[in-house]
Design a protein around this motif. Structure first.
Motif, short mmCIF file in Angstrom:
data_model
loop_
_atom_site.label_atom_id
_atom_site.label_comp_id
_atom_site.label_asym_id
_atom_site.label_seq_id
_atom_site.Cartn_x
_atom_site.Cartn_y
_atom_site.Cartn_z
N TYR A 344 9.10 5.11 -7.06
CA TYR A 344 8.11 4.04 -7.26
C TYR A 344 7.51 4.13 -8.66
N VAL A 345 7.04 5.31 -9.02
CA VAL A 345 6.64 5.61 -10.41
C VAL A 345 7.55 6.74 -10.88
N LEU A 439 -4.46 9.93 -7.11
CA LEU A 439 -3.04 9.66 -6.86
C LEU A 439 -2.82 8.17 -6.65
N ASN A 440 -3.70 7.56 -5.87
CA ASN A 440 -3.58 6.12 -5.63
C ASN A 440 -3.70 5.33 -6.93
N ASN A 441 -4.64 5.75 -7.78
CA ASN A 441 -4.83 5.05 -9.06
C ASN A 441 -3.58 5.18 -9.92
N ASN A 446 0.83 2.24 -12.24
CA ASN A 446 2.15 2.40 -12.85
C ASN A 446 3.30 1.99 -11.92
N LYS A 447 3.03 1.25 -10.88
CA LYS A 447 4.06 0.94 -9.89
C LYS A 447 5.25 0.21 -10.53
N PHE A 448 6.44 0.66 -10.11
CA PHE A 448 7.72 0.14 -10.60
C PHE A 448 7.87 0.31 -12.11
N LEU A 456 -1.05 10.33 -15.82
CA LEU A 456 -1.62 11.04 -14.68
C LEU A 456 -3.03 11.53 -15.01
N ARG A 457 -3.20 12.11 -16.18
CA ARG A 457 -4.53 12.57 -16.60
C ARG A 457 -5.53 11.42 -16.61
N LEU A 458 -5.15 10.31 -17.19
CA LEU A 458 -6.07 9.17 -17.29
C LEU A 458 -6.44 8.64 -15.91
N ALA A 459 -5.50 8.66 -14.98
CA ALA A 459 -5.78 8.18 -13.63
C ALA A 459 -6.83 9.07 -12.94
#
Length: 829
Positions: A344-345, A439-441, A446-448, A456-459
């Motif tokens: 997915y990502v 994780l959801n963010n 970033n989906k697809f 990841l850090r920014l999320a």
């Protein structure tokens, strides 16, 4: 991808190795994220298979568009193919295009300059010849042919005919012209023409089946959501398809037909896993279906091809094996979680591989924790941490690694196990709510798409409101791990305890936020501290000297640790701190101090630990030469051998009971030999041999016509070897030959060779030697230097020495036969 177990094969073969380096090591080159000139939009394939030649005949229609800048050319990865024609599709017509092909890259001159957002379709007629391509793989992926024909002519009697593909890292381009980079994503449609007796599997949904007049059938699979080329998949074979469902989506298991009755026992937790992962990520399983298929001679553990995961044949376990445990459940969880993290990502480059693999690795901890309890999750986490710590070379590697010699080098315990433990620490630092919302963010933002570690850090920063640069700099963009030496000084007069923590690693210092739990008068008080210096001292007040000061109270730190507690403190920790690692540390300490009364008491108590894994650990640590331990533990061990709810614990207890050499236990062993668990039956047979060898021989002969795997197969082989039961060799050899490349097969070498050495039938001896040589040559090239030395100088040489001693014309011919097999191996290098 779940890596294979080749490292443990190597550990058995070599007790230790030091590689001398006389010259300075040349720095690895910088690996930039691949530049995008053109982007894949859609791939349509029409393929058929030539089983006799092991070729794929294909037609490809590839839709692309310039990434940003205008371009009049296209370069595709296409390895080892015959390119027959290339053209540009214009409506119903195809215009020939000029191209150059060097065996690796197909360089195409387009008919004009195309601008950003402007699609064009390239047509390619080609033949893929994977067996004629020589491409090296890695420890995780043992070669890179991309497309594999298994027993294509049906010449191997006991092996099915199958076809499967393996794209990671960049091997899809062996059978499909593409831009073979992880950052590329496209939709996909594959039509496969196969003999009508076979079933097919690919990404997405089966949208059409057409029976042809020549006994073939064409299946068309359509993938309507974008994914990366390394996740493209084709599978063909004579499979049983067992169907489940999750929220109206098909969930299916493709297994060899003999395993159809147990397919749900192996894979049946999949729908529950899908629900669990959907809930914790906040992202519902995004794909149209989920299928899992097994493949003979698969080159790795398993692979997360989107909607069509491929598993090594070791996933297929019979009912008796599954009584002990479903040894493949963690792999099933691992590959499924990739459908969020990886499919997915996707990591935009192999330098960022940990974005795929650390999450899949950590999913094993998450699933075990959810399904089987906190101890099971902590046990999975601890085991993975030790997998990383076991190899000192891992400490020199960054997690996000932009310098490496080959992309295959990224598939190691750093990208997997270290990365997973870092996620566990981050979860503890942020708290569950912020961690899973992070994780959801990350997934929804970033989906697809393809991502790098900074995404990841920014999320996580956006959700938590905390700056995490320090965490990512030291754990993702730095190497190594802390080594801690922990001491305690109590000052009862002042009512203070000083905790002195030294970082002893040679690498940079770490910033480590941890909890310190102080147990005083049965009450726990938690203090949160941050370790920052080479030597830190933290002082805490108390009214009564604490029974325990427990640094890293949640036991989440990825570190090596020397914790200088007393036996009494570890005993208190076992009973009161209570989590899995707390108890394991206490058991390990006590096992090393079995001459101390407190430690003896703890070990006997730990035989009744609520978690079966710690019961097994304790059984394995008991020193039966210690009379106090032997006397104190025998009753409990006997009860465990008969009544423990876990088959693996009963098997271990029987193994320990055998060390008592008490003939009174013979009845337990005789009953255990008939148990439906392979592990219990195997442990019982070996235990029976220790107290009544004749009875063990009789039991062994009675079982020769029955299925035997795992511990039972090893025990039958050991008893047969000890007693020279020649009639056992054909059955054992056949079973050995049918086993896939695995740790169990490696462990069979020694007892098998002992049995072969005692066998007088020359033809059976030759067959056994051939099977050992076949196994030797199936081991990945990266490990062959070490394993070949073991197999040649220990296993085969042992048989050769035995035949020399027989000194008969037949045995001396066998000596020459063995020598020829060893010489053939030398010539291969």
């Amino acid at each position: 991808m779940k890596k294979g177990l080749y490292v443990s094969l190597l550990a058995l073969a070599v007790s230790g190795a030091v590689i001398a380096q006389d010259e300075p090591v040349k720095p690895s080159p910088y690996r930039e994220t691949p530049t995008r000139i053109n982007n894949l939009v859609h791939t349509r394939l029409d393929v058929s298979f030539d089983y006799d030649k092991a070729w794929l005949n294909g037609k490809a229609w590839i839709t692309l568009q310039p990434h940003f800048y205008p371009t009049d050319s296209l370069t595709l990865d296409a390895k080892g193919m015959d390119i027959k024609s290339v053209g540009l599709v214009n409506g119903s017509k195809t215009q020939p295009l000029t191209f150059k092909y060097d065996g690796s890259f197909l360089r195409i001159q387009l008919n004009k300059t195309y601008n950003r957002g402007e699609n064009y379709i390239v047509y390619i007629d080609y033949t893929a010849k994977p067996n004629e391509l020589k491409v090296a793989g890695s420890a995780a992926i043992t070669d890179a042919k991309g497309l594999y024909f298994i027993n294509p002519k049906g010449e191997e009697k006991n092996k099915p005919t199958q076809i499967w593909t393996q794209g990671e890292t960049e091997a899809t381009s062996v059978w499909c012209p593409t831009i073979d980079k992880p950052g590329q994503k496209c939709t996909e449609e594959i039509s496969m023409t196969v003999p009508a007796k076979y079933v097919t599997l690919s990404n997405g949904k089966l949208v059409n089946q057409k029976n042809n007049s020549n006994g073939t059938r064409t299946d068309t699979w359509k993938m309507e959501l974008p994914h990366s080329p390394y996740l493209f998949f084709m599978g063909v074979g004579d499979y049983a398809i067992i169907k489940d469902a999750y929220k109206g989506k098909e969930v299916s298991y493709y297994v060899e037909k003999e395993y159809a009755p147990v397919a749900r026992t192996i894979f049946g937790n999949t729908p529950e896993m899908m629900a669990f992962y959907s809930r914790i990520t906040g992202v519902e399983y995004p794909w149209v279906k989920y299928a899992q298929i097994t493949g003979r001679d698969y080159v790795s553990g398993a692979m997360e091809n989107t909607t069509a995961t491929l598993h090594q044949e070791s996933a297929q376990q019979d009912a008796r094996e599954l009584i002990d445990e479903n040894r493949w459940e963690d792999v099933i969880a691992h590959e499924l979680f990739h459908h969020w993290f990886g499919d997915y990502v996707t990591a935009e480059s192999w330098s960022n591989l940990t974005l795929n693999e650390s999450f899949a690795d950590y999913s094993e901890t998450l699933w075990n924790e959810y399904k089987y309890g906190k101890d099971a999750g902590a046990a999975a986490n601890y085991s993975a941490m030790n997998g990383y710590l076991a190899n000192p070379e891992n400490a020199s590697k960054d997690l996000a690694r932009f310098h490496y010699n080959d992309k295959e080098d990224m598939f190691d315990a750093v990208s997997y196990q270290k990365g997973g433990r870092i996620l566990n620490m981050l979860r503890n630092y942020l708290g569950d709510s912020a961690f899973f919302k992070g994780l959801n963010n990350y997934l929804t933002t970033n989906k697809f798409k393809a991502a790098e570690v900074h995404n990841l850090r920014l999320a996580f920063e956006e959700v938590s409101g905390r700056d995490l640069n320090w965490f990512f700099n030291q754990w993702y963009f730095g190497a190594g791990h802390p080594k801690l030496d922990i001491d305690y000084k109590f000052d009862d007069a002042a009512g203070k305890v000083s905790v002195i923590i030294n970082q002893t690693q040679e690498s940079s210092l770490f910033q480590l936020p941890v909890a310190v739990d102080i147990y005083e008068d049965g009450k726990k008080t938690r203090h949160n501290i941050t370790i920052t210096d080479k030597s830190d001292t933290f002082t805490f007040a108390y009214k009564k000297r604490p029974d325990l000061v427990n640094v890293d109270g949640d036991k989440v730190l990825l570190c090596e640790k020397k914790d200088n507690k007393t036996a009494e403190q570890f005993a208190y920790q076992y009973k009161n701190a209570g989590n899995y690692v707390d108890r394991r540390e206490a058991i390990e300490y006590s096992a090393a101090h079995q001459d101390v009364a407190v430690a003896q008491t703890l070990l006997v108590s730990a035989l009744k630990d609520p978690y079966f894994g710690l019961r097994i650990l304790t059984l394995g640590k008991l020193d039966m030469k210690n009379s106090a331990i032997k006397a104190a533990a025998e009753k409990t061990v006997t009860e465990m051998a008969a009544k423990d709810p876990k088959a693996l614990v009963r098997a271990k207890a029987i193994e320990v009971l055998a060390r008592y050499e008490n003939a009174a236990n013979k009845g337990i062993f005789e009953k255990g030999v008939k148990d439906s668990s392979y592990s219990i039956a195997g442990a019982s047979l070996e235990a029976l041999a220790a107290v009544d060898n004749e009875a063990a021989v009789a039991a062994t002969k009675a079982m020769l016509g029955q299925p035997a795997k795992g511990g039972l197969l090893a025990a039958i082989t050991a008893v047969a070897a000890k007693n020279g039961i020649e009639e056992a060799l054909p059955t054992i050899s056949q079973t050995f030959g049918s086993m896939g490349l695995s740790q169990s097969k490696f462990e069979m070498l020694q007892p098998l060779s002992m049995l072969i050495a005692k066998t007088k039938n020359s033809e059976q001896v030759k067959k056994g030697i051939d099977l050992i040589v076949e196994f030797r040559e199936s081991i990945p090239a990266a490990y062959r230097n070490q394993t070949d030395a073991y197999i040649n100088t220990m296993v085969l040489q042992g048989i050769e020495n035995a035949k020399k001693k027989e000194n008969t014309p037949e045995s001396l011919q066998l000596v020459e036969y063995i020598k020829s097999k060893k010489e053939a191996d030398k010539k291969a290098f």
